[in-house]
Design a protein around this motif. Sequence first.
Motif, PDB file in Angstrom:
ATOM      1  N   TYR A  65       5.180 -37.481  26.849  1.00  0.00           N
ATOM      2  CA  TYR A  65       6.371 -37.505  25.988  1.00  0.00           C
ATOM      3  C   TYR A  65       7.494 -38.327  26.599  1.00  0.00           C
ATOM      4  O   TYR A  65       8.015 -39.255  25.972  1.00  0.00           O
ATOM      5  N   ASP A  86       4.321 -31.875  29.775  1.00  0.00           N
ATOM      6  CA  ASP A  86       3.707 -32.227  28.489  1.00  0.00           C
ATOM      7  C   ASP A  86       2.914 -31.056  27.919  1.00  0.00           C
ATOM      8  O   ASP A  86       3.040 -30.710  26.737  1.00  0.00           O
ATOM      9  N   MET A 100       3.810 -36.814  20.660  1.00  0.00           N
ATOM     10  CA  MET A 100       2.775 -37.007  21.675  1.00  0.00           C
ATOM     11  C   MET A 100       1.419 -37.308  21.046  1.00  0.00           C
ATOM     12  O   MET A 100       0.639 -38.102  21.575  1.00  0.00           O
TER      13      MET A 100
END
Length: 326
Positions: A65, A86, A100
Amino acid sequence: MRLLFLAVLRRHTGNAVTAERVRDHLEAAGHVCLLKDAFDLESSSEVAHLIRAENLEAALALHLYRGGRLLQGHGIPFGIIFGGTDLNEDVKQREKNEVMGRVLGEARFAVAFTESMKETAQTQWPHARDKIYIQSQGVMTVPNAAFNWNTFLHRSGINQSADNLHIFLLVCGLRHVKDPLYLVDAFSEWHREEPNVYMVIVGPEVDPLFTREVKAKVKRCPAAESCPCSCFRTAGVRLLGEMPQGDLHAALRNCFAVVNSSMSEGMSAAILEDFVQLAKRLVREPALEKELVANGREYVRRYHSWQAERDTYQNLVRTLEGSTGE
C-alpha cells in the motif's frame, strides 16, 4: 537496468534494513537502484516526474500500500514486497484493501516473507495467487574484529569476570511497541538470587517520551556524575545507547543469549514466568545451550540464507527487463 525502489525508510526500523539489503542485491547484478522513501513522495504525478527525470525503466516497492500504490499507471513494470502492515492492518480497511488489490493486478510479482503471509495475501486477492513468491529475509552478520567484550561490559557498568557472567542481550529501539521493560522486574529478581546474571538493553532512543520512561525504570547508576560510562542501572539490568552494527553483531556473538520482547506478540504474564524458568535451565545445562545454538545456525542456514535471498531478487527483477510499456 535503472530501477526505482520505494520503501518506508524511517531510521531504526526493519523496513530500512531490508530495503538497504535488497538494494545491495540488485546493484550487485549491475542494476542502478534509486532508493526513495515512499513518505517523501506525495503523489503519483511526483513519481511520474521522477521516472522521466531519472530515465527509470522498472520499479520495486517495499509495502504494497504505502509504496505500491504510487507505481500504478506509469507504463513501467514493477514488483512489490509485502510489509507486515499490509497484511496485518491495512488489509482490514476496505479502501486500502481495494487499492492493494489493484496494485497486485498490475504488479509482475509479489514477495512474501513467510508461508502465512502468502496464504493471507492469496485469500484476500485470489487473482494474484500465481504471482506471489516466498522469500524469507536473509541474514548476514559482520562482527567487528576489533570489538572488545570486556570494554563492552565496563561500559555497561558490569565489573565482574567475563568468564562467570551470563549476559542476556535485548536489542531494540526504545519505543513502546518493543516493550523493553517487559523483563526488567523478572531479571532484577533473578539477579538478586544469582548476581552473575544480567540483561543488557541496547538500542537507539527512537521515542523521546518513552525513552524517559525507560530511563526512570532502569535508574541511573549512583555515581553517574563521576562515572565515565553512559549506562543506566537497576539491579541486574543495564541500558546502553545505539551501537555501530559491527560492534552490535560482535556483542551478539559474545553474549550468553539474545532475548526479544514486543507488544505485538501479545505475551501474557504466564509466558514471562516460563521465560525465567527456561532461562535458568539454559544457564545450568551447557549441553542444551550447545544444542540450541547448533539448531539455530542450521535453521538460519536453511531458511534465511543471504545468498538465496540475493538469487531470488535478482531473478525476479530480471523478469522486468525489456518489458517497459509504451
